[in-house]
Design a protein around this motif. Structure first.
Motif, PDB file in Angstrom:
ATOM      1  N   ALA A   1       6.497  -1.223 -38.296  1.00 40.18           N
ATOM      2  CA  ALA A   1       6.710   0.079 -38.937  1.00 40.18           C
ATOM      3  C   ALA A   1       8.156   0.527 -38.809  1.00 40.18           C
ATOM      4  CB  ALA A   1       5.774   1.118 -38.327  1.00 40.18           C
ATOM      5  N   ILE A   2       8.785   0.251 -37.671  1.00 44.42           N
ATOM      6  CA  ILE A   2      10.189   0.644 -37.484  1.00 44.42           C
ATOM      7  C   ILE A   2      11.100  -0.184 -38.386  1.00 44.42           C
ATOM      8  CG2 ILE A   2      12.103   0.596 -35.838  1.00 44.42           C
ATOM      9  CD1 ILE A   2      10.056   1.380 -33.672  1.00 44.42           C
ATOM     10  N   VAL A   3      10.833  -1.479 -38.497  1.00 46.77           N
ATOM     11  CA  VAL A   3      11.695  -2.358 -39.289  1.00 46.77           C
ATOM     12  C   VAL A   3      11.543  -2.093 -40.783  1.00 46.77           C
ATOM     13  CG1 VAL A   3      12.068  -4.773 -39.946  1.00 46.77           C
ATOM     14  CG2 VAL A   3      11.854  -4.159 -37.554  1.00 46.77           C
ATOM     15  N   THR A   4      10.323  -1.987 -41.278  1.00 50.67           N
ATOM     16  CA  THR A   4      10.112  -1.840 -42.728  1.00 50.67           C
ATOM     17  C   THR A   4      10.236  -0.407 -43.205  1.00 50.67           C
ATOM     18  OG1 THR A   4       7.718  -1.623 -42.472  1.00 50.67           O
ATOM     19  CG2 THR A   4       8.608  -3.848 -42.808  1.00 50.67           C
ATOM     20  N   ARG A   5       9.993   0.554 -42.343  1.00 56.22           N
ATOM     21  CA  ARG A   5      10.066   1.981 -42.680  1.00 56.22           C
ATOM     22  C   ARG A   5       9.115   2.366 -43.818  1.00 56.22           C
ATOM     23  NH1 ARG A   5      16.591   2.356 -42.749  1.00 56.22           N
ATOM     24  NH2 ARG A   5      16.883   1.837 -40.595  1.00 56.22           N
ATOM     25  N   ARG A   6       8.008   1.678 -43.896  1.00 57.49           N
ATOM     26  CA  ARG A   6       7.020   2.009 -44.925  1.00 57.49           C
ATOM     27  C   ARG A   6       5.948   2.912 -44.328  1.00 57.49           C
ATOM     28  NH1 ARG A   6       4.620  -2.807 -47.884  1.00 57.49           N
ATOM     29  NH2 ARG A   6       3.844  -1.085 -49.137  1.00 57.49           N
ATOM     30  N   ARG A   7       5.523   3.876 -45.126  1.00 61.25           N
ATOM     31  CA  ARG A   7       4.520   4.839 -44.662  1.00 61.25           C
ATOM     32  C   ARG A   7       3.195   4.149 -44.354  1.00 61.25           C
ATOM     33  NH1 ARG A   7       4.126   9.947 -48.168  1.00 61.25           N
ATOM     34  NH2 ARG A   7       6.105  10.228 -47.115  1.00 61.25           N
ATOM     35  N   ALA A   8       2.829   3.153 -45.152  1.00 58.62           N
ATOM     36  CA  ALA A   8       1.563   2.443 -44.929  1.00 58.62           C
ATOM     37  C   ALA A   8       1.563   1.730 -43.575  1.00 58.62           C
ATOM     38  CB  ALA A   8       1.327   1.436 -46.054  1.00 58.62           C
ATOM     39  N   HIS A   9       2.702   1.204 -43.173  1.00 58.18           N
ATOM     40  CA  HIS A   9       2.766   0.530 -41.873  1.00 58.18           C
ATOM     41  C   HIS A   9       2.689   1.530 -40.721  1.00 58.18           C
ATOM     42  CE1 HIS A   9       4.832  -3.165 -43.872  1.00 58.18           C
ATOM     43  NE2 HIS A   9       3.539  -3.121 -44.089  1.00 58.18           N
ATOM     44  N   TRP A  10       3.248   2.716 -40.926  1.00 62.80           N
ATOM     45  CA  TRP A  10       3.121   3.753 -39.889  1.00 62.80           C
ATOM     46  C   TRP A  10       1.668   4.202 -39.755  1.00 62.80           C
ATOM     47  CZ3 TRP A  10       6.252   4.730 -36.117  1.00 62.80           C
ATOM     48  CH2 TRP A  10       7.613   4.466 -36.246  1.00 62.80           C
ATOM     49  N   VAL A  11       0.987   4.372 -40.870  1.00 59.96           N
ATOM     50  CA  VAL A  11      -0.434   4.760 -40.819  1.00 59.96           C
ATOM     51  C   VAL A  11      -1.250   3.668 -40.134  1.00 59.96           C
ATOM     52  CG1 VAL A  11      -2.457   5.189 -42.279  1.00 59.96           C
ATOM     53  CG2 VAL A  11      -0.288   6.290 -42.816  1.00 59.96           C
ATOM     54  N   LEU A  12      -0.968   2.434 -40.468  1.00 57.13           N
ATOM     55  CA  LEU A  12      -1.686   1.321 -39.848  1.00 57.13           C
ATOM     56  C   LEU A  12      -1.423   1.258 -38.342  1.00 57.13           C
ATOM     57  CD1 LEU A  12      -3.552  -1.013 -40.596  1.00 57.13           C
ATOM     58  CD2 LEU A  12      -1.530  -2.433 -40.887  1.00 57.13           C
ATOM     59  N   PHE A  13      -0.204   1.554 -37.929  1.00 51.91           N
ATOM     60  CA  PHE A  13       0.110   1.586 -36.497  1.00 51.91           C
ATOM     61  C   PHE A  13      -0.728   2.641 -35.785  1.00 51.91           C
ATOM     62  CE2 PHE A  13       2.622   4.188 -33.494  1.00 51.91           C
ATOM     63  CZ  PHE A  13       2.520   3.376 -32.384  1.00 51.91           C
ATOM     64  N   TRP A  14      -0.798   3.849 -36.349  1.00 54.72           N
ATOM     65  CA  TRP A  14      -1.557   4.915 -35.689  1.00 54.72           C
ATOM     66  C   TRP A  14      -3.054   4.611 -35.681  1.00 54.72           C
ATOM     67  CZ3 TRP A  14       0.673   7.877 -32.426  1.00 54.72           C
ATOM     68  CH2 TRP A  14       2.018   8.224 -32.592  1.00 54.72           C
ATOM     69  N   VAL A  15      -3.575   4.003 -36.740  1.00 54.71           N
ATOM     70  CA  VAL A  15      -4.988   3.607 -36.761  1.00 54.71           C
ATOM     71  C   VAL A  15      -5.239   2.539 -35.701  1.00 54.71           C
ATOM     72  CG1 VAL A  15      -6.741   2.429 -38.172  1.00 54.71           C
ATOM     73  CG2 VAL A  15      -5.385   4.279 -39.155  1.00 54.71           C
ATOM     74  N   GLN A  16      -4.341   1.569 -35.607  1.00 54.21           N
ATOM     75  CA  GLN A  16      -4.463   0.511 -34.592  1.00 54.21           C
ATOM     76  C   GLN A  16      -4.439   1.102 -33.183  1.00 54.21           C
ATOM     77  OE1 GLN A  16      -4.797  -2.798 -34.808  1.00 54.21           O
ATOM     78  NE2 GLN A  16      -4.199  -3.471 -32.777  1.00 54.21           N
ATOM     79  N   LEU A  17      -3.549   2.059 -32.950  1.00 57.65           N
ATOM     80  CA  LEU A  17      -3.454   2.688 -31.638  1.00 57.65           C
ATOM     81  C   LEU A  17      -4.746   3.433 -31.291  1.00 57.65           C
ATOM     82  CD1 LEU A  17      -1.462   3.065 -29.298  1.00 57.65           C
ATOM     83  CD2 LEU A  17      -0.710   5.171 -30.392  1.00 57.65           C
ATOM     84  N   ALA A  18      -5.312   4.131 -32.274  1.00 60.53           N
ATOM     85  CA  ALA A  18      -6.558   4.862 -32.038  1.00 60.53           C
ATOM     86  C   ALA A  18      -7.719   3.900 -31.757  1.00 60.53           C
ATOM     87  CB  ALA A  18      -6.879   5.749 -33.236  1.00 60.53           C
ATOM     88  N   LEU A  19      -7.804   2.813 -32.534  1.00 57.74           N
ATOM     89  CA  LEU A  19      -8.875   1.840 -32.306  1.00 57.74           C
ATOM     90  C   LEU A  19      -8.723   1.147 -30.957  1.00 57.74           C
ATOM     91  CD1 LEU A  19      -9.237   0.210 -35.840  1.00 57.74           C
ATOM     92  CD2 LEU A  19     -10.818   1.783 -34.711  1.00 57.74           C
ATOM     93  N   CYS A  20      -7.503   0.913 -30.559  1.00 55.71           N
ATOM     94  CA  CYS A  20      -7.251   0.305 -29.240  1.00 55.71           C
ATOM     95  C   CYS A  20      -7.717   1.263 -28.133  1.00 55.71           C
ATOM     96  CB  CYS A  20      -5.767  -0.019 -29.111  1.00 55.71           C
ATOM     97  SG  CYS A  20      -5.342  -0.939 -27.631  1.00 55.71           S
ATOM     98  N   ALA A  21      -7.453   2.544 -28.286  1.00 51.71           N
ATOM     99  CA  ALA A  21      -7.884   3.524 -27.286  1.00 51.71           C
ATOM    100  C   ALA A  21      -9.411   3.618 -27.234  1.00 51.71           C
ATOM    101  CB  ALA A  21      -7.271   4.883 -27.605  1.00 51.71           C
ATOM    102  N   VAL A  22     -10.064   3.552 -28.393  1.00 53.52           N
ATOM    103  CA  VAL A  22     -11.536   3.608 -28.421  1.00 53.52           C
ATOM    104  C   VAL A  22     -12.124   2.376 -27.733  1.00 53.52           C
ATOM    105  CG1 VAL A  22     -13.541   3.488 -29.975  1.00 53.52           C
ATOM    106  CG2 VAL A  22     -11.690   5.089 -30.448  1.00 53.52           C
ATOM    107  N   ALA A  23     -11.587   1.189 -28.054  1.00 52.53           N
ATOM    108  CA  ALA A  23     -12.104  -0.039 -27.434  1.00 52.53           C
ATOM    109  C   ALA A  23     -11.861  -0.027 -25.924  1.00 52.53           C
ATOM    110  CB  ALA A  23     -11.447  -1.261 -28.067  1.00 52.53           C
TER     111      ALA A  23
END
Length: 197
Positions: free
Chosen positions: A45-67
């Motif tokens: 997300a930092i390298v590409t600066r795309r909004r979709a990658h930032w959203v995917l990062f936050w979703v991944q972080l939330a799923l990691c916390a749930v697991a």
């Protein structure tokens, strides 16, 4: 023809450094058993600066916390919550690694972006050609000495040109081009020694 044209291609970053970082961030989710799977997507997300990658990062972080929450709440190793949490973390690790490699390689293969007209960014090398508004200045060893030399007038002809029929609008232009080419060939013959070829 006299404009500066396109600049030289910009050097790209070294491939060795990119490959080392790509391998490092691809291994982090797998080595940490999914607990740091968000790190690869954060770098993406930092390298590409795309909004979709930032959203995917936050979703991944939330799923990691749930697991990870499932693993923490399990009373012992044989509980179903421990199994669900570990399967979730391992699945996130594999998915994050695969997507990170795909998106990072795709991003690295694109040409660098350069500022285009109207403030937007466009790939380098694609744009309208540079056409100078005025004649080029005369300097340097390759100055065009004949750039502003007026063409000699055509000798007066005893025969008046016949007017073109009303339907042939392009005919006078063709005659004018022919006459100019004849004058040019005569000029070149005089300059090369009278046509001794």
């Amino acid at each position: 023809m006299h404009g500066p044209g396109y600049g030289p291609p910009q050097p790209r970053p070294s491939g060795a450094g990119q490959i080392v970082l790509r391998v490092l961030f691809a291994l982090v989710p797998l080595v940490s058993i999914g607990m740091l799977s968000w790190a690869a997507l954060l770098r993406l997300a930092i390298v590409t600066r795309r909004r979709a990658h930032w959203v995917l990062f936050w979703v991944q972080l939330a799923l990691c916390a749930v697991a990870f929450g499932f693993i923490v709440r399990a009373p012992d190793e044989n509980d179903w919550r421990m199994d669900v949490g570990m399967i979730g973390l391992l699945g996130l690790a594999v998915a994050a690694t695969a997507f990170y490699l795909y998106a990072d390689i795709r991003h690295a293969s694109r040409p660098p972006l350069t500022p285009g007209p109207f403030g937007r960014y466009a790939p380098a090398g694609y744009g309208p050609p540079h056409i100078p508004a005025t004649t080029a200045p005369r300097f340097g060893p390759y100055a065009n000495l004949y750039a502003e030399t007026p063409m000699p007038a055509a000798p007066p002809s005893s025969v008046a040109p016949t007017p073109a029929p009303p339907g042939a609008a392009g005919a006078p232009r063709i005659d004018q081009v022919r006459a100019e080419l004849d004058e040019l060939s005569q000029y070149l013959r005089k300059g090369t020694g009278g046509g001794d070829r």
